[in-house]
Design a protein around this motif. Structure first.
Motif, PDB file in Angstrom:
ATOM      1  N   GLN A 125     -44.474  48.473  64.006  1.00 12.44           N
ATOM      2  CA  GLN A 125     -45.906  48.151  64.375  1.00 12.44           C
ATOM      3  C   GLN A 125     -45.945  46.687  65.262  1.00 12.44           C
ATOM      4  O   GLN A 125     -44.738  46.108  65.284  1.00 12.44           O
ATOM      5  CB  GLN A 125     -47.097  47.896  63.090  1.00 12.44           C
ATOM      6  CG  GLN A 125     -47.199  49.107  62.580  1.00 12.44           C
ATOM      7  CD  GLN A 125     -48.119  48.717  61.435  1.00 12.44           C
ATOM      8  OE1 GLN A 125     -48.280  47.753  60.902  1.00 12.44           O
ATOM      9  NE2 GLN A 125     -49.064  49.868  60.982  1.00 12.44           N
TER      10      GLN A 125
ATOM     11  N   MET B  77     -57.084  44.166  70.202  1.00  9.13           N
ATOM     12  CA  MET B  77     -56.495  45.390  70.587  1.00  9.13           C
ATOM     13  C   MET B  77     -55.130  44.519  71.297  1.00  9.13           C
ATOM     14  O   MET B  77     -55.067  43.750  72.083  1.00  9.13           O
ATOM     15  CB  MET B  77     -56.954  46.267  71.298  1.00  9.13           C
ATOM     16  CG  MET B  77     -56.321  47.542  71.564  1.00  9.13           C
ATOM     17  SD  MET B  77     -56.442  48.691  69.993  1.00  9.13           S
ATOM     18  CE  MET B  77     -58.199  49.118  69.926  1.00  9.13           C
TER      19      MET B  77
ATOM     20  N   TYR C 157     -48.935  51.484  74.716  1.00 11.25           N
ATOM     21  CA  TYR C 157     -50.079  52.017  74.145  1.00 11.25           C
ATOM     22  C   TYR C 157     -50.748  50.852  73.633  1.00 11.25           C
ATOM     23  O   TYR C 157     -50.212  49.663  73.355  1.00 11.25           O
ATOM     24  CB  TYR C 157     -49.830  53.264  73.134  1.00 11.25           C
ATOM     25  CG  TYR C 157     -49.068  52.689  72.025  1.00 11.25           C
ATOM     26  CD1 TYR C 157     -49.412  51.910  70.740  1.00 11.25           C
ATOM     27  CD2 TYR C 157     -47.556  52.643  72.024  1.00 11.25           C
ATOM     28  CE1 TYR C 157     -48.432  51.536  69.827  1.00 11.25           C
ATOM     29  CE2 TYR C 157     -46.702  52.460  71.266  1.00 11.25           C
ATOM     30  CZ  TYR C 157     -47.194  51.670  70.046  1.00 11.25           C
ATOM     31  OH  TYR C 157     -46.451  51.367  69.150  1.00 11.25           O
ATOM     32  N   ASP C 158     -52.116  50.991  73.247  1.00  9.79           N
ATOM     33  CA  ASP C 158     -53.075  50.035  72.681  1.00  9.79           C
ATOM     34  C   ASP C 158     -53.120  50.374  71.251  1.00  9.79           C
ATOM     35  O   ASP C 158     -53.001  51.408  70.646  1.00  9.79           O
ATOM     36  CB  ASP C 158     -54.199  50.294  73.027  1.00  9.79           C
ATOM     37  CG  ASP C 158     -54.444  49.853  74.535  1.00  9.79           C
ATOM     38  OD1 ASP C 158     -54.111  48.780  74.969  1.00  9.79           O
ATOM     39  OD2 ASP C 158     -55.294  50.458  75.260  1.00  9.79           O
ATOM     40  N   GLU C 159     -52.934  49.266  70.337  1.00 11.23           N
ATOM     41  CA  GLU C 159     -53.061  49.561  68.944  1.00 11.23           C
ATOM     42  C   GLU C 159     -53.718  48.071  68.168  1.00 11.23           C
ATOM     43  O   GLU C 159     -53.316  47.195  68.727  1.00 11.23           O
ATOM     44  CB  GLU C 159     -51.774  49.490  68.454  1.00 11.23           C
ATOM     45  CG  GLU C 159     -51.691  50.105  66.931  1.00 11.23           C
ATOM     46  CD  GLU C 159     -50.383  50.544  66.195  1.00 11.23           C
ATOM     47  OE1 GLU C 159     -50.144  51.650  66.102  1.00 11.23           O
ATOM     48  OE2 GLU C 159     -49.490  49.678  66.365  1.00 11.23           O
ATOM     49  N   GLN C 160     -54.671  48.369  67.264  1.00 14.28           N
ATOM     50  CA  GLN C 160     -55.244  47.509  66.438  1.00 14.28           C
ATOM     51  C   GLN C 160     -54.288  47.029  65.405  1.00 14.28           C
ATOM     52  O   GLN C 160     -54.339  47.959  64.408  1.00 14.28           O
ATOM     53  CB  GLN C 160     -56.622  47.729  66.216  1.00 14.28           C
ATOM     54  CG  GLN C 160     -57.435  46.460  65.454  1.00 14.28           C
ATOM     55  CD  GLN C 160     -58.642  46.696  65.464  1.00 14.28           C
ATOM     56  OE1 GLN C 160     -59.360  47.477  66.057  1.00 14.28           O
ATOM     57  NE2 GLN C 160     -59.550  45.703  64.782  1.00 14.28           N
ATOM     58  N   THR C 161     -53.684  45.932  64.987  1.00 12.42           N
ATOM     59  CA  THR C 161     -52.976  45.605  63.986  1.00 12.42           C
ATOM     60  C   THR C 161     -53.909  45.347  62.823  1.00 12.42           C
ATOM     61  O   THR C 161     -54.732  44.608  63.050  1.00 12.42           O
ATOM     62  CB  THR C 161     -52.083  44.470  64.204  1.00 12.42           C
ATOM     63  OG1 THR C 161     -51.255  44.721  65.457  1.00 12.42           O
ATOM     64  CG2 THR C 161     -51.007  44.224  63.008  1.00 12.42           C
TER      65      THR C 161
ATOM     66  N   LYS D 280     -48.852  47.514  73.422  1.00 13.61           N
ATOM     67  CA  LYS D 280     -47.305  47.627  72.633  1.00 13.61           C
ATOM     68  C   LYS D 280     -46.617  48.486  73.628  1.00 13.61           C
ATOM     69  O   LYS D 280     -47.006  49.477  74.203  1.00 13.61           O
ATOM     70  CB  LYS D 280     -47.794  47.953  71.161  1.00 13.61           C
ATOM     71  CG  LYS D 280     -48.279  47.068  70.317  1.00 13.61           C
ATOM     72  CD  LYS D 280     -48.503  47.577  68.877  1.00 13.61           C
ATOM     73  CE  LYS D 280     -49.088  46.399  67.993  1.00 13.61           C
ATOM     74  NZ  LYS D 280     -49.139  47.057  66.561  1.00 13.61           N
TER      75      LYS D 280
END
Length: 341
Positions: free
Chosen positions: A341, A108, A98-102, A111
Motif C-alpha cells: 500500500q 487520494m 493507479y489512484d488509491e485512498q489509504t 501510486k
C-alpha cells in the motif's frame, strides 16, 4: 459552430492531460566491470502502465522507448564495455500506476506498483540476485505533477536496481531455464521458515533464517518490561543491529530501526505492522538508507547466498515516506521489505 466547440473541448482535454515519461537516462555503469551483458524479460501481462488523477484532469505514465527488450541492452552498452563474465538478466514482472485512498486518509494518493527481479545467467541456469516488489506513493499535496513524480521514481528504482545487481551476492540454488517464469514457486519450496514451527534463537541474516539455522552462542536479553535490551555472543555484548530475526517461544521478531517488531504470518508469508517513516530513516547526508543492496559481489562463487546486508529493507526507500501503518511483508526469497500500500 459544433466543430469549433468540439475542437475547443478537445484542446482543453489535451491541456488537462499530463504525461510522465520514464526516461531511463541515468548511468548504469558497472564500476567493478564484473558484467558482460544485460538483457530483459518483460513478463508484464499488461504493457500499459496506466493513469492517475491529477489536480486538473488526469495523467499517464509511459516509457520514452517502449521497446524495452532492445532499449535495455543498448542502454547497458552505452555505459559499459562488457568485459566481465556475468550475464545479468532482468525480469520486469509488473508495473502499473493507479489512484488509491489509504486507510485513515481523506485524500487520494497516486501510486506505482513495481515488481522487478534480477538473475545471474550461467549457460541454461539462472541464479536469483534480488527482487524489488513494492508500491511507490506520491502525496499530491507535495508535488505539482503526480505522473512526473512517479515516472522519476520508477526510473530511479530501475536504475538503482540494475546498479545493485552487478555486485549483490546470488542465491545458491539455481533455476533451470524452463522454470525461469515460475522462479518464485520453484525457489520458495526450500524456505524452511515457512514451516508451521520455528526454531528459537538469533538469526544474523536471511539465509540462516530461511534455513532455520540459528547462530550458535547468540542470545538476547530483556529488561523487566519485556523489551529487548541487549544481544550477546556467549558473554560478549554485540549490537542488536547485527540481528536479523529473533525467535522466542516460536514467535519471530524482525529487527527494524525502531527495534524488534513481532512478525505475523498469513497465506502471503511473514509480515510486520509498520510505516515507511519508521523503516526508512534519512541518513546524516540526507540520502535514503537503502540497505545492503550496496554489499556483496556477484563475481564471487555461486552459492555464496544473500547475506545479512541485503535484508535490512534494501532498495525500498523510494517515494513518499508515509506514516500510515500497514502490513509490510518480508520477502520470502530475499528478506527485504515489501509494501503493498
Amino acid at each position: 459552430m459544433k466543430k469549433i466547440i468540439l475542437f475547443l473541448l478537445f484542446s482543453v482535454f489535451l491541456s488537462a492531460q499530463k504525461i510522465g515519461v520514464i526516461e531511463l537516462k541515468q548511468s548504469i555503469k558497472d564500476k567493478k566491470a564484473f558484467s558482460k551483458s544485460l538483457t530483459l524479460i518483460d513478463n508484464r501481462e499488461n504493457k500499459e502502465i496506466g493513469k492517475v488523477t491529477e489536480k486538473e484532469g488526469f495523467g499517464e505514465v509511459k516509457f520514452a522507448n517502449e521497446d524495452l527488450k532492445t532499449f535495455i541492452p543498448n542502454w547497458y552498452s552505452e555505459d559499459n564495455k562488457g568485459t566481465g563474465n556475468n550475464d545479468i538478466v532482468l525480469m520486469l514482472e509488473e508495473l502499473k500506476i493507479y489512484d488509491e485512498q489509504t486507510p485513515n486518509e481523506k485524500i487520494m494518493f497516486g501510486k506505482a506498483k513495481i515488481k522487478i527481479s534480477s538473475f545471474l545467467k550461467r549457460n541454461d541456469k539462472y541464479y536469483l540476485i534480488n527482487r524489488f516488489d513494492n508500491v511507490i506513493v506520491c502525496d499530491p499535496r507535495k508535488t505539482s505533477s503526480i505522473v512526473k513524480y512517479l515516472s522519476q521514481n520508477i526510473s530511479d528504482v530501475i536504475t538503482e536496481f540494475i546498479r545493485a545487481s552487478y555486485t549483490n551476492l546470488v542465491l545458491s540454488q539455481y533455476i533451470p531455464e524452463n522454470e525461469i517464469n515460475n522462479y518464485y514457486s520453484y525457489l520458495i519450496k526450500n524456505n524452511k521458515s515457512l514451516a508451521p514451527e520455528l526454531k528459537d534463537g538469533v538469526y544474523l541474516d536471511f539465509k540462516t533464517f530461511s534455513n532455520q539455522e540459528p547462530a550458535f552462542g547468540y542470545f538476547i536479553e530483556k529488561n523487566k518490561k519485556g523489551r529487548f535490551v541487549r544481544m550477546k555472543n556467549k558473554e560478549e555484548i554485540v549490537s542488536l543491529s547485527n540481528a536479523f530475526i529473533y525467535v522466542e517461544a516460536g514467535k519471530a521478531y524482525r529487527f527494524t530501526p525502531v527495534g524488534f517488531l513481532e512478525m505475523k504470518k498469513n497465506e502471503k508469508g511473514f509480515y510486520i505492522i509498520a510505516s515507511r517513516a519508521e523503516l526508512f530513516a534519512e541518513t546524516k547526508t540526507g540520502g535514503v538508507m537503502i540497505g545492503a543492496m550496496a554489499g556483496g559481489i556477484v563475481g564471487a562463487a555461486i552459492g555464496a547466498a544473500i547475506d545479512s546486508g541485503s535484508n535490512k529493507g534494501a532498495m525500498n526507500g523510494f517515494g513518499f515516506k508515509s506514516a500510515t501503518m500497514t502490513n509490510v511483508y518480508i520477502d520470502s526469497l530475499t528478506g527485504s521489505f515489501n509494501f503493498e500500500q
